[in-house]
Design a protein around this motif. Structure first.
Motif, mmCIF file in Angstrom:
data_model
loop_
_atom_site.group_PDB
_atom_site.id
_atom_site.type_symbol
_atom_site.label_atom_id
_atom_site.label_comp_id
_atom_site.label_asym_id
_atom_site.label_seq_id
_atom_site.Cartn_x
_atom_site.Cartn_y
_atom_site.Cartn_z
ATOM 1 N N LEU A 158 -1.524 3.221 4.156
ATOM 2 C CA LEU A 158 -1.821 2.873 2.742
ATOM 3 C C LEU A 158 -0.784 3.763 1.794
ATOM 4 O O LEU A 158 -1.046 4.835 1.438
ATOM 5 C CB LEU A 158 -3.227 3.877 2.411
ATOM 6 N N GLN A 192 0.693 3.222 -0.786
ATOM 7 C CA GLN A 192 0.518 2.823 -2.078
ATOM 8 C C GLN A 192 -0.258 4.089 -2.878
ATOM 9 O O GLN A 192 -0.372 4.214 -4.177
ATOM 10 C CB GLN A 192 -0.169 1.657 -2.657
ATOM 11 N N VAL A 193 -0.831 5.057 -1.866
ATOM 12 C CA VAL A 193 -1.559 6.245 -2.484
ATOM 13 C C VAL A 193 -0.479 7.213 -3.028
ATOM 14 O O VAL A 193 0.398 7.664 -2.173
ATOM 15 C CB VAL A 193 -2.566 6.753 -1.456
ATOM 16 N N SER A 194 -0.550 7.793 -4.131
ATOM 17 C CA SER A 194 0.573 8.881 -4.680
ATOM 18 C C SER A 194 -0.136 10.175 -4.593
ATOM 19 O O SER A 194 0.827 10.943 -4.825
ATOM 20 C CB SER A 194 1.122 8.076 -5.559
#
Lengths: 83, 83
Positions: B32, B34-36
């Protein structure tokens, strides 16, 4: 699009929650004897990039299942909102 | 009347959250990337007796301030619903 996922994790009902019991004990001591039950869990927020709210929810579910919650002992709730 | 108070506690923005950083690192490893950003806090539920929703909210606020949250480092949100 950017989304914020808010994940609430609690020990499953019926399982021992020693931290909750300790906090319940503290409630009487600070003058709140009307509190009859306390459960203590985790609150986790994720900021993430996704194409849609459904996609962001799916990623947050994956994170909860694979990394954040212990599904044997804990249950979780996911809320997602656009940022 | 019985109420359920749900209290979300998070480290204040701008403060170090080493647990959040560790979880963020884990996100790439479970696919994942895309987790910032990740923040990790506490989720606490209280069952309590109160004459009104306002009274239950006040008790939950007192519990948060006096016992549950460290207001120097954490902020909290209270939601109350009738049971």
């Amino acid at each position: 699009m950017k989304f914020l996922a808010e994940i609430e994790i609690l020990p499953k009902k019926g399982l021992l929650d020693p931290q909750g019991k300790a906090v319940l004990h503290g409630m009487s001591q600070i003058g709140l004897p009307q509190v009859s039950d306390v459960r203590v869990g985790k609150f986790i927020t994720l900021e993430l990039e996704a194409g849609s709210e459904a996609e962001a929810t799916e990623a947050a579910e994956t994170a909860s299942k694979k990394l954040l919650a212990n599904l044997i002992m804990e249950s979780y709730t996911v809320r997602v909102k656009a940022l």
